[in-house]
Structure formats: structure tokens, C-alpha cells
Design an enzyme around this catalytic site. Structure first.
Site, PDB file in Angstrom:
ATOM      1  N   TYR A  52       0.832  -1.213   0.000  1.00 30.39           N
ATOM      2  CA  TYR A  52       0.000   0.000   0.000  1.00 30.39           C
ATOM      3  C   TYR A  52       0.856   1.248   0.000  1.00 30.39           C
ATOM      4  O   TYR A  52       1.852   1.331   0.733  1.00 30.39           O
ATOM      5  CB  TYR A  52      -0.853   0.065   1.267  1.00 30.39           C
ATOM      6  CG  TYR A  52      -1.943  -0.955   1.315  1.00 30.39           C
ATOM      7  CD1 TYR A  52      -3.068  -0.827   0.519  1.00 30.39           C
ATOM      8  CD2 TYR A  52      -1.847  -2.046   2.163  1.00 30.39           C
ATOM      9  CE1 TYR A  52      -4.080  -1.769   0.553  1.00 30.39           C
ATOM     10  CE2 TYR A  52      -2.853  -2.992   2.211  1.00 30.39           C
ATOM     11  CZ  TYR A  52      -3.967  -2.854   1.400  1.00 30.39           C
ATOM     12  OH  TYR A  52      -4.959  -3.784   1.438  1.00 30.39           O
ATOM     13  N   ARG A 113      -6.732   1.465  -4.758  1.00 30.86           N
ATOM     14  CA  ARG A 113      -7.815   1.066  -3.855  1.00 30.86           C
ATOM     15  C   ARG A 113      -8.769   2.246  -3.748  1.00 30.86           C
ATOM     16  O   ARG A 113      -8.354   3.339  -3.332  1.00 30.86           O
ATOM     17  CB  ARG A 113      -7.287   0.669  -2.479  1.00 30.86           C
ATOM     18  CG  ARG A 113      -8.432   0.324  -1.512  1.00 30.86           C
ATOM     19  CD  ARG A 113      -7.988  -0.431  -0.273  1.00 30.86           C
ATOM     20  NE  ARG A 113      -7.373   0.406   0.729  1.00 30.86           N
ATOM     21  CZ  ARG A 113      -7.127   0.025   1.990  1.00 30.86           C
ATOM     22  NH1 ARG A 113      -7.435  -1.213   2.373  1.00 30.86           N
ATOM     23  NH2 ARG A 113      -6.546   0.832   2.847  1.00 30.86           N
ATOM     24  N   ASP A 226      -9.973  -4.334   9.769  1.00 27.94           N
ATOM     25  CA  ASP A 226     -11.393  -3.969   9.789  1.00 27.94           C
ATOM     26  C   ASP A 226     -12.235  -5.132  10.304  1.00 27.94           C
ATOM     27  O   ASP A 226     -13.215  -4.926  11.029  1.00 27.94           O
ATOM     28  CB  ASP A 226     -11.853  -3.570   8.378  1.00 27.94           C
ATOM     29  CG  ASP A 226     -11.666  -2.080   8.147  1.00 27.94           C
ATOM     30  OD1 ASP A 226     -12.168  -1.294   8.969  1.00 27.94           O
ATOM     31  OD2 ASP A 226     -10.980  -1.712   7.181  1.00 27.94           O
ATOM     32  N   HIS A 293       4.881  -1.401   4.281  1.00 28.23           N
ATOM     33  CA  HIS A 293       6.170  -0.696   4.316  1.00 28.23           C
ATOM     34  C   HIS A 293       7.126  -1.414   3.349  1.00 28.23           C
ATOM     35  O   HIS A 293       7.151  -2.651   3.316  1.00 28.23           O
ATOM     36  CB  HIS A 293       6.719  -0.737   5.746  1.00 28.23           C
ATOM     37  CG  HIS A 293       7.884   0.165   5.974  1.00 28.23           C
ATOM     38  ND1 HIS A 293       9.157  -0.178   5.574  1.00 28.23           N
ATOM     39  CD2 HIS A 293       7.972   1.395   6.547  1.00 28.23           C
ATOM     40  CE1 HIS A 293       9.987   0.818   5.899  1.00 28.23           C
ATOM     41  NE2 HIS A 293       9.294   1.781   6.492  1.00 28.23           N
ATOM     42  N   ASP A 340       0.514 -40.427  -4.375  1.00 30.85           N
ATOM     43  CA  ASP A 340      -0.444 -40.749  -5.443  1.00 30.85           C
ATOM     44  C   ASP A 340      -0.908 -39.431  -6.072  1.00 30.85           C
ATOM     45  O   ASP A 340      -0.248 -38.409  -5.900  1.00 30.85           O
ATOM     46  CB  ASP A 340      -1.592 -41.657  -4.956  1.00 30.85           C
ATOM     47  CG  ASP A 340      -2.405 -41.013  -3.851  1.00 30.85           C
ATOM     48  OD1 ASP A 340      -2.079 -39.878  -3.443  1.00 30.85           O
ATOM     49  OD2 ASP A 340      -3.372 -41.654  -3.387  1.00 30.85           O
TER      50      ASP A 340
HETATM   51  C1  LIG Z   1      -5.343  -1.784   7.429  1.00 30.62           C
HETATM   52  C2  LIG Z   1      -5.083  -1.110   6.145  1.00 30.62           C
HETATM   53  O1  LIG Z   1      -5.957  -0.597   5.525  1.00 30.62           O
HETATM   54  S1  LIG Z   1      -3.476  -1.098   5.597  1.00 30.62           S
HETATM   55  C3  LIG Z   1      -3.462   0.055   4.286  1.00 30.62           C
HETATM   56  C4  LIG Z   1      -3.531   1.487   4.719  1.00 30.62           C
HETATM   57  N1  LIG Z   1      -2.322   1.926   5.351  1.00 30.62           N
HETATM   58  C5  LIG Z   1      -1.266   2.399   4.645  1.00 30.62           C
HETATM   59  O2  LIG Z   1      -1.345   2.523   3.446  1.00 30.62           O
HETATM   60  C6  LIG Z   1      -0.018   2.697   5.390  1.00 30.62           C
HETATM   61  C7  LIG Z   1       1.193   2.612   4.501  1.00 30.62           C
HETATM   62  N2  LIG Z   1       2.402   2.804   5.233  1.00 30.62           N
HETATM   63  C8  LIG Z   1       2.810   3.990   5.691  1.00 30.62           C
HETATM   64  O3  LIG Z   1       2.135   5.003   5.522  1.00 30.62           O
HETATM   65  C9  LIG Z   1       4.122   4.078   6.401  1.00 30.62           C
HETATM   66  O4  LIG Z   1       4.908   2.934   6.152  1.00 30.62           O
HETATM   67  C10 LIG Z   1       4.081   4.258   7.953  1.00 30.62           C
HETATM   68  C11 LIG Z   1       3.208   5.456   8.303  1.00 30.62           C
HETATM   69  C12 LIG Z   1       3.537   3.034   8.622  1.00 30.62           C
HETATM   70  C13 LIG Z   1       5.516   4.502   8.441  1.00 30.62           C
HETATM   71  O5  LIG Z   1       6.036   5.531   7.634  1.00 30.62           O
HETATM   72  P1  LIG Z   1       7.446   6.188   7.952  1.00 30.62           P
HETATM   73  O6  LIG Z   1       7.445   6.687   9.364  1.00 30.62           O
HETATM   74  O7  LIG Z   1       7.729   7.174   6.869  1.00 30.62           O
HETATM   75  O8  LIG Z   1       8.405   4.934   7.860  1.00 30.62           O
HETATM   76  P2  LIG Z   1       9.966   4.922   7.646  1.00 30.62           P
HETATM   77  O9  LIG Z   1      10.598   6.177   8.176  1.00 30.62           O
HETATM   78  O10 LIG Z   1      10.474   3.636   8.185  1.00 30.62           O
HETATM   79  O11 LIG Z   1      10.100   4.900   6.048  1.00 30.62           O
HETATM   80  C14 LIG Z   1      11.345   4.682   5.399  1.00 30.62           C
HETATM   81  C15 LIG Z   1      11.252   5.160   3.984  1.00 30.62           C
HETATM   82  O12 LIG Z   1      10.273   4.367   3.292  1.00 30.62           O
HETATM   83  C16 LIG Z   1       9.228   5.195   2.777  1.00 30.62           C
HETATM   84  N3  LIG Z   1       7.970   4.489   2.970  1.00 30.62           N
HETATM   85  C17 LIG Z   1       7.425   4.054   4.124  1.00 30.62           C
HETATM   86  N4  LIG Z   1       6.254   3.436   3.898  1.00 30.62           N
HETATM   87  C18 LIG Z   1       6.064   3.487   2.560  1.00 30.62           C
HETATM   88  C19 LIG Z   1       5.024   3.001   1.730  1.00 30.62           C
HETATM   89  N5  LIG Z   1       3.947   2.356   2.228  1.00 30.62           N
HETATM   90  N6  LIG Z   1       5.144   3.200   0.411  1.00 30.62           N
HETATM   91  C20 LIG Z   1       6.219   3.856  -0.120  1.00 30.62           C
HETATM   92  N7  LIG Z   1       7.241   4.340   0.626  1.00 30.62           N
HETATM   93  C21 LIG Z   1       7.149   4.161   1.962  1.00 30.62           C
HETATM   94  C22 LIG Z   1       9.286   6.468   3.618  1.00 30.62           C
HETATM   95  O13 LIG Z   1       8.748   7.551   2.902  1.00 30.62           O
HETATM   96  C23 LIG Z   1      10.766   6.593   3.879  1.00 30.62           C
HETATM   97  O14 LIG Z   1      11.369   7.163   2.746  1.00 30.62           O
HETATM   98  P3  LIG Z   1      12.762   7.990   2.884  1.00 30.62           P
HETATM   99  O15 LIG Z   1      13.795   7.017   3.341  1.00 30.62           O
HETATM  100  O16 LIG Z   1      13.012   8.520   1.504  1.00 30.62           O
HETATM  101  O17 LIG Z   1      12.508   9.072   3.901  1.00 30.62           O
HETATM  102  O1  LIG Z   2      -7.830  -3.074   4.738  1.00 25.71           O
HETATM  103  C1  LIG Z   2      -7.204  -3.830   5.420  1.00 25.71           C
HETATM  104  C2  LIG Z   2      -7.574  -4.160   6.772  1.00 25.71           C
HETATM  105  O2  LIG Z   2      -6.856  -4.961   7.380  1.00 25.71           O
HETATM  106  O3  LIG Z   2      -8.604  -3.658   7.233  1.00 25.71           O
HETATM  107 MG   LIG Z   3      -9.629  -2.344   5.788  1.00 24.84          MG
END
Ligand SMILES: CC(=O)SCCNC(=O)CCNC(=O)[C@H](O)C(C)(C)COP(=O)(O)OP(=O)(O)OC[C@H]1O[C@@H](n2cnc3c(N)ncnc32)[C@H](O)[C@@H]1OP(=O)(O)O
Ligand SMILES: O=CC(=O)O
Ligand SMILES: [Mg+2]
Length: 360
Positions: A52, A113, A226, A293, A340
Site C-alpha cells: 500500500y 484502492r 477492519d 512498508h 499418489d
Molecule cells: C489496514 C489497512 O488498511 S493497511 C493500508 C492502509 N495503510 C497504509 O497505506 C499505510 C502505509 N504505510 C505507511 O504510511 C508508512 O509505512 C508508515 C506510516 C507506517 C511509516 O512511515 P514512515 O514513518 O515514513 O516509515 P519509515 O521512516 O520507516 O520509512 C522509510 C522510507 O520508506 C518510505 N515508505 C514508508 N512506507 C512506505 C510506503 N507504504 N510506500 C512507499 N514508501 C514508503 C518512507 O517515505 C521513507 O522514505 P525515505 O527514506 O526517503 O525518507
Molecule cells: O484493509 C485492510 C484491513 O486490514 O482492514
Molecule cells: Mg480495511
């Protein structure tokens, strides 16, 4: 200084490595021959790690080209704050309008999404995401400019499926040459779990009979977080509270030959815990896992890719099966176990995954 014994050992290791390579090539050739005529051996693109990326986050969006995740889901739903929804849609739309890497991808690598069906947010998502700018459309095929795969969360009733198809169809009605849109629905509510069969059957039959196979149900995602909220469960590390839901979802998806994507591991710095949960999901029959991540991608892909030992086991078994069939034995012993037909099918499943990964 290496002793004579050490050198001899090195030499023997080298020889057995070459022998292994030759043997693997021979067996791979054999498996290709065995599987190429097999209608059940349909191979689509891999979805081991589904990453994501919040659609409103420009910095994270730049990372979609550096990650080797099998599928990147640019999110307009729960990863995006309510006051950033419009921004997320615009940023994602802009990528489809301007970036050739996104445009040229033919299957589901760059997906979106949307928000849950039957909501105003989802209507707006469809309106913006599936509406390329007219000056760009003049010089480009519509198929390059639209998402090829969408993820539809919180799908709880067949009514929502009908709403979704109708809305998408309305939005796309001017594009006759549209090839196909892959869809993943989420199972993440108790009522969605109860209605699962109905949802799948509705999606498959509507797509085929009413919409000329424009919409292809590719699989389901288990929205564990969820789902936990909906059934008022408390999340645990070993996820025992989700066993029934995970198994039911796998059985239904596999029953209809669909992909099925396992839960998110939100403790994203704990890679060992992630590995354990990925391997568990892989053994249960999931096709892949959601990750949040980039640091989770490798662990996840490794767990959903058969190990060298499993591949060797499968290739050797297929060859042994072939030989025993010719000599008239349906059941025989291989590496100490009774083999088998079901074991042959399991071995072929392993090779199917290898084929998918090779396609990537
Ligand atoms: C239950 C659900 O619905 S899940 C789906 C919805 N949730 C999401 O989409 C969350 C996606 N993930 C994120 O937003 C993030 O990973 C977080 C908020 C959890 C943590 O983010 P950060 O604090 O920035 O993590 P961190 O510092 O370890 O990131 C390291 C590097 O990876 C990048 N990165 C982190 N997560 C992502 C990601 N999902 N996609 C792309 N790049 C990412 C950061 O921007 C950072 O880049 P940089 O080194 O150039 O600065
Ligand atoms: O969309 C994902 C979830 O775990 O909720
Ligand atoms: Mg969900």
C-alpha cells in the site's frame, strides 16, 4: 591454508553443485513437458507482496518505482485522511496521465484502492481515476491511461458488486476498446463473510453475462484489521482469533480459482514476526500478503516463493510419478512417503508459483 581433506571436500561440493544444476535443468524440462499440456496450469501474474502507498503522499508515491513489490496499491481509502481524498485522487490520476512506467504496465502491478462501494467517496474516486484528460487521450490508447486493477474494500453484499459494476460501466461506456479491468474485493466485515458465496457468484456471473467479461474478478483480500473491529476481537500476534475467517476465505477463493491475499502485519519493524506470519499464511494456501512498508517486501516475497528444497521435491516427484504411471503404479513410495495423484497436484502447485514468479 586449506588441508588436503578440506580441498577434497571443496571439490566434491563443487561436483555435486554442478550435478545438481544439470539434474535441475533436466527435471525442469520434464516438468515443462508435463505441465504445458495441462489446462489447469493457467498462470497469471504474481501477488506475493501487495504494497500500500497512501495516494496523498507524494514522497511515498515516488517509491512505487523502486520497490520490487509484485503489486503496488495506490490508496484512496483508509491510508488517506478524509481531508486529503481529493488530493489523493488527483495525484494518482496524474501518474496515469503522465508516467510511462505506470501506463505501460499491462497487468496489475500498479493498482488503486477506491473507497467502499455505494459511498459518495467511491463515486468520486471512479469519476476522477477513470477519466483521463482529453488532450492526453488524443495521443494515447485508453488502456494505457486507466488503472488495470482496482481493489474494492469492505464488500459486504452482492448489491455493492452490482453498484460497482454499474458505476464503472457508466464511466467507461465511451471506450469500446477497453480490454479488461482486474478486480480484488475485500472480505473485512462479518456480514461480508456470511455473504461471500453470493458476492463471488454475483461478480462472476454479472461480469460474464452482462458486461461481456470487461470486469475480471481476480481475487479477494482479507482485511483483518477492519474484520477485527467488526467482530469486536482483540488482535493477537498469532492471529488465532482470525483462523475461521482466513480458512473460509481461502476455501471459497480456491473453490472459484481466485487469488487470496492475507492480512496486514502492522508491527512493521518486527521482521521476524512478519516472517512467521507470512510462512503461516503461505502454508494455509494464501497467494500473497498485504504489506504497508517497503521493508516488508523481501521477507514476504521469500515466504511466498517455494524454497529450492520444495522445488527439488516437486520436480523429483513429478518425474517419479511419470515413471510409475508408465509402469502401472498409481501409488508408490518417494522419499519415504506414499505418493499418489493428490501429491502430484501439490507438486504442480509449487511449479505454478515458480512460473508466476518467473513471469514478473
Ligand atoms: C489496514 C489497512 O488498511 S493497511 C493500508 C492502509 N495503510 C497504509 O497505506 C499505510 C502505509 N504505510 C505507511 O504510511 C508508512 O509505512 C508508515 C506510516 C507506517 C511509516 O512511515 P514512515 O514513518 O515514513 O516509515 P519509515 O521512516 O520507516 O520509512 C522509510 C522510507 O520508506 C518510505 N515508505 C514508508 N512506507 C512506505 C510506503 N507504504 N510506500 C512507499 N514508501 C514508503 C518512507 O517515505 C521513507 O522514505 P525515505 O527514506 O526517503 O525518507
Ligand atoms: O484493509 C485492510 C484491513 O486490514 O482492514
Ligand atoms: Mg480495511
Amino acid at each position: 591454508m586449506i588441508s588436503f581433506r578440506g580441498k577434497a571436500h571443496q571439490f566434491l561440493t563443487q561436483i555435486s553443485f554442478y550435478r545438481f544444476q544439470l539434474e535441475s535443468k533436466r527435471l525442469l524440462h520434464l516438468s515443462n513437458r508435463l505441465c504445458s499440456n495441462d489446462a489447469s496450469f493457467r498462470v497469471s501474474y504474481p501477488t506475493r507482496a501487495v504494497l500500500y502507498v497512501p495516494g496523498s503522499d507524494s514522497k511515498k508515491l515516488t517509491k512505487i518505482f523502486t520497490t520490487n513489490a509484485d503489486c503496488v496499491v495506490m490508496d484512496c481509502e483508509d491510508g488517506v485522511a478524509l481531508n486529503k481524498k481529493a488530493e489523493a485522487r488527483e495525484k494518482i490520476r496524474n501518474l496515469y496521465d503522465t508516467d510511462e512506467r505506470v501506463q505501460n504496465n499491462t497487468e496489475g502491478k500498479f493498482a488503486v484502492r477506491i473507497n467502499p462501494a455505494e459511498t459518495d467517496l467511491a463515486s468520486e474516486d471512479i469519476k476522477i481515476l477513470f477519466n483521463p484528460k482529453s488532450d492526453i487521450l488524443k495521443n494515447n490508447s485508453i488502456n494505457n491511461l486507466l488503472p488495470k486493477c482496482i481493489f474494492v474494500p469492505k464488500t459486504s453484499t452482492s448489491q455493492e458488486v452490482k453498484w460497482l459494476f454499474e458505476n464503472l460501466n457508466n464511466q467507461l461506456k465511451n471506450y469500446d476498446d477497453l480490454i479488461k479491468l482486474n478486480l480484488f474485493f475485500y472480505m473485512e466485515t462479518a456480514i461480508g463473510l456470511i455473504n461471500l458465496n453470493d458476492i463471488i457468484k454475483t461478480a462472476l456471473s454479472l461480469s460474464k453475462d452482462k458486461y461481456n467479461s470487461k470486469f475480471n474478478l481476480e481475487g479477494f483480500v482479507f482485511g483483518s484489521d477492519d474484520f477485527c473491529a467488526d467482530i469486536e476481537a482483540t488482535r493477537t500476534k498469532d492471529a488465532f482469533e482470525l483462523t475461521y475467517a482466513r480458512q473460509k476465505l481461502i476455501a471459497y477463493c480456491k473453490g472459484y480459482k481466485l487469488k487470496v491475499i492475507d492480512m496486514v502485519y502492522i508491527d512493521f519493524k518486527d521482521l521476524e514476526g512478519l516472517r512467521v506470519q507470512c510462512e503461516q499464511g503461505s502454508r494455509m494456501g494464501f497467494t500473497g500478503k498485504q504489506v504497508i512498508h517497503p521493508g516488508q517486501v523481501d521477507v514476504c516475497q521469500q515466504a511466498f516463493t517455494p524454497s529450492k528444497e520444495r522445488i527439488d521435491w516437486a520436480l523429483g516427484l513429478i518425474e517419479a510419478f511419470d515413471q510409475h504411471q508408465k509402469s502401472g503404479a498409481g501409488a508408490f513410495t518417494y522419499k519415504g512417503q506414499m505418493i499418489d495423484m493428490p501429491s502430484l497436484l501439490q507438486a504442480k502447485n509449487i511449479l505454478k508459483i515458480v512460473e508466476k514468479v518467473k513471469k514478473n
